[in-house]
Design a protein around this motif. Structure first.
Motif, short mmCIF file in Angstrom:
data_model
loop_
_atom_site.label_atom_id
_atom_site.label_comp_id
_atom_site.label_asym_id
_atom_site.label_seq_id
_atom_site.Cartn_x
_atom_site.Cartn_y
_atom_site.Cartn_z
N SER A 392 0.83 -1.21 0.00
CA SER A 392 0.00 0.00 0.00
C SER A 392 0.86 1.26 0.00
N ASN A 393 1.90 1.26 0.83
CA ASN A 393 2.81 2.41 0.90
C ASN A 393 3.53 2.63 -0.43
N LYS A 394 3.96 1.54 -1.05
CA LYS A 394 4.68 1.64 -2.32
C LYS A 394 3.78 2.20 -3.41
N ARG A 395 2.56 1.72 -3.49
CA ARG A 395 1.64 2.21 -4.51
C ARG A 395 1.39 3.71 -4.37
N LEU A 396 1.16 4.14 -3.13
CA LEU A 396 0.89 5.55 -2.90
C LEU A 396 2.12 6.41 -3.23
N GLU A 397 3.28 5.89 -2.89
CA GLU A 397 4.53 6.60 -3.18
C GLU A 397 4.70 6.80 -4.69
N VAL A 398 4.44 5.77 -5.47
CA VAL A 398 4.64 5.84 -6.92
C VAL A 398 3.61 6.76 -7.57
N ILE A 399 2.35 6.61 -7.21
CA ILE A 399 1.31 7.45 -7.83
C ILE A 399 1.54 8.92 -7.51
N ASN A 400 1.90 9.23 -6.26
CA ASN A 400 2.18 10.61 -5.91
C ASN A 400 3.42 11.13 -6.64
N ALA A 401 4.43 10.27 -6.83
CA ALA A 401 5.62 10.68 -7.58
C ALA A 401 5.26 10.99 -9.02
N ILE A 402 4.38 10.20 -9.63
CA ILE A 402 3.92 10.48 -10.99
C ILE A 402 3.23 11.84 -11.04
N PHE A 403 2.36 12.10 -10.08
CA PHE A 403 1.67 13.38 -10.05
C PHE A 403 2.66 14.54 -9.97
N GLU A 404 3.66 14.40 -9.11
CA GLU A 404 4.64 15.47 -8.92
C GLU A 404 5.45 15.71 -10.21
N GLU A 405 5.83 14.61 -10.87
CA GLU A 405 6.60 14.75 -12.11
C GLU A 405 5.78 15.48 -13.17
N VAL A 406 4.51 15.13 -13.29
CA VAL A 406 3.67 15.76 -14.30
C VAL A 406 3.40 17.23 -13.95
N LEU A 407 3.14 17.50 -12.70
CA LEU A 407 2.82 18.87 -12.28
C LEU A 407 4.01 19.81 -12.43
N HIS A 408 5.23 19.27 -12.28
CA HIS A 408 6.42 20.13 -12.31
C HIS A 408 7.27 19.93 -13.56
N ALA A 409 6.66 19.31 -14.57
CA ALA A 409 7.39 19.09 -15.82
C ALA A 409 7.63 20.42 -16.55
#
Length: 409
Positions: A392-409
């Motif tokens: 559960s922790n890993k999934r949340l970490e990855v999805i939030n990382a994707i969001f951050e990458e897209v938002l700050h691209a």
């Protein structure tokens, strides 16, 4: 654990070969991706053995039907989705066994403070018997309008009794059925909830074992969590986001909502214990953390859930709550772990970020595909031990990382 064909799950040794979907009792798709069997129903919550309080009675069919008629044998609104699932032929086979004096497997019930019974194991058997001998009591309990059962597909008694209803039988056969004694194991009132959950999990190994969510609904009755979870599972936004594909025959939709509520309720700086299993996490939530929630707290959670349901299709498109598949490939069924993760990650984001992610949905999906194929830990968190804290922790970490990458691209 053992089970028979009452509950079927498609399985494959190659997760990439085809989408795997759990099947309902009538062999139609449940809308949810099948999870590994060794990830479900793990029993590891220790308790004091002296707290087990189970007694055994012999009770006649007549007595149990009287209890049913008086509302003292509870088939339970929380179990209605799975009540009376047997075909008429299978019900008739049970009645034939009783008439042939073949012993019927034991039943398990949970006792309340007034001595009323709630069925734990044996619901289908009791429904079959009631459908034949006391259909009015069954209809009252399940809010149905069933006609009396007529025996069909009999083997040994086909010539004498095929197509006959209870009222068509001679008095000696009436008496034989109604005086048949069934073995009843009663889990006494006062047994602690965590002990009951463990007992329920251990004894429900038969033809149609209870799911963990069904057991949870029956045991953890304090607070208003069941009412709110049920309401969230029928909202227009949830049904739209899941495209109405979650059948919910075994309360799978309730468990999805509960997984969201439990994970969303954690403080932003708190993670699940890596080795914690799903049942421990959800039981602790309904038994301790949510039991004191007032209506305002639930309303805030429901609003966050609705917001996430509106956002998921905008951000993830056809991939919402599903493992990645290429545009020319068939979509996979909804994945429980991704539902929980994407819903919580979106619920925690402000509207301005959600709108930005929706505008860049193609980028979100592309990066999701890259993570799915290139991050083995993330892929494993969607396939193996998906209810564990680390997954559960890993999934949340990855999805939030994707969001951050897209938002700050």
């Amino acid at each position: 654990m053992t089970s028979n064909n009452d509950e079927k799950i498609e399985v494959s040794n190659n997760d990439e070969a085809a989408p795997l979907e759990e099947l309902t009792s009538d062999s139609t798709g449940s809308g949810l991706e099948a999870e590994p069997l060794d990830d479900a129903g793990e029993i590891r919550a220790p308790f004091d053995p002296k707290l087990i309080d189970v007694i055994t009675h012999q009770r006649t069919v007549d007595l149990l039907m009287a209890r049913l008629g008086h509302g003292e044998l509870n088939l339970s609104p929380d179990f209605q989705r799975r009540a009376n699932l047997w075909s008429e032929a299978r019900k008739s086979g049970l009645i034939e066994s009783i008439l042939l004096r073949i012993p019927i497997p034991s039943l398990y019930v949970s006792e309340d403070k007034d001595g009323n019974y709630e069925v734990v194991d044996g619901l289908q058997r009791l429904c079959a018997i009631a459908h034949f001998v006391r259909v009015s009591g069954l209809n009252k309990a399940l809010n149905t309008k069933l006609a009396p059962l007529r025996l069909t597909g009999l083997q040994s008694l086909k010539n004498e009794l095929d197509h006959k209803a209870f009222d068509d039988l001679p008095r000696p056969l009436h008496r034989r059925i109604m005086e048949t004694e069934l073995t009843l194991h009663v889990i006494r009132f006062g047994t602690p909830a965590n002990v009951k959950f463990n007992i329920f999990s251990r004894i429900n190994q038969g033809g149609l074992p209870l799911k963990a969510q069904e057991i949870r609904n029956a045991i953890y009755t304090a607070g208003k969590w069941r009412e709110h979870v049920r309401r969230m599972a029928i909202t227009k936004d949830f049904l739209s986001a899941t495209e109405g594909k979650i059948k919910g025959e075994r309360l799978e939709d309730h468990e999805l909502v509960l997984r969201f509520a439990a994970l969303f309720s954690l403080p932003s700086d708190e993670k699940r214990h890596p080795d914690e299993n799903l049942e421990e996490f959800l039981n602790e939530f309904v038994d301790k953390r949510a039991v004191g929630w007032n209506d305002q707290k639930w309303q805030e959670t429901e609003a966050a859930f609705d917001r996430a349901m509106k956002s998921a299709p905008r951000v993830f498109g056809r991939m919402a709550f599903r493992k990645y598949s290429k545009p020319n490939e068939a979509r996979r069924p909804i994945n429980r772990g991704l539902f929980e993760t994407e819903a919580v990650a979106l619920a925690q984001r402000p509207d301005i970020e959600i709108n930005a992610l929706a505008e860049r949905s193609d980028q979100v999906i592309e990066k999701f595909g890259q993570k799915f194929s290139g991050d083995n830990d993330f892929a494993n968190a969607l396939l193996y031990a998906t209810g564990k804290g680390w997954a559960s922790n890993k999934r949340l970490e990855v999805i939030n990382a994707i969001f951050e990458e897209v938002l700050h691209a």
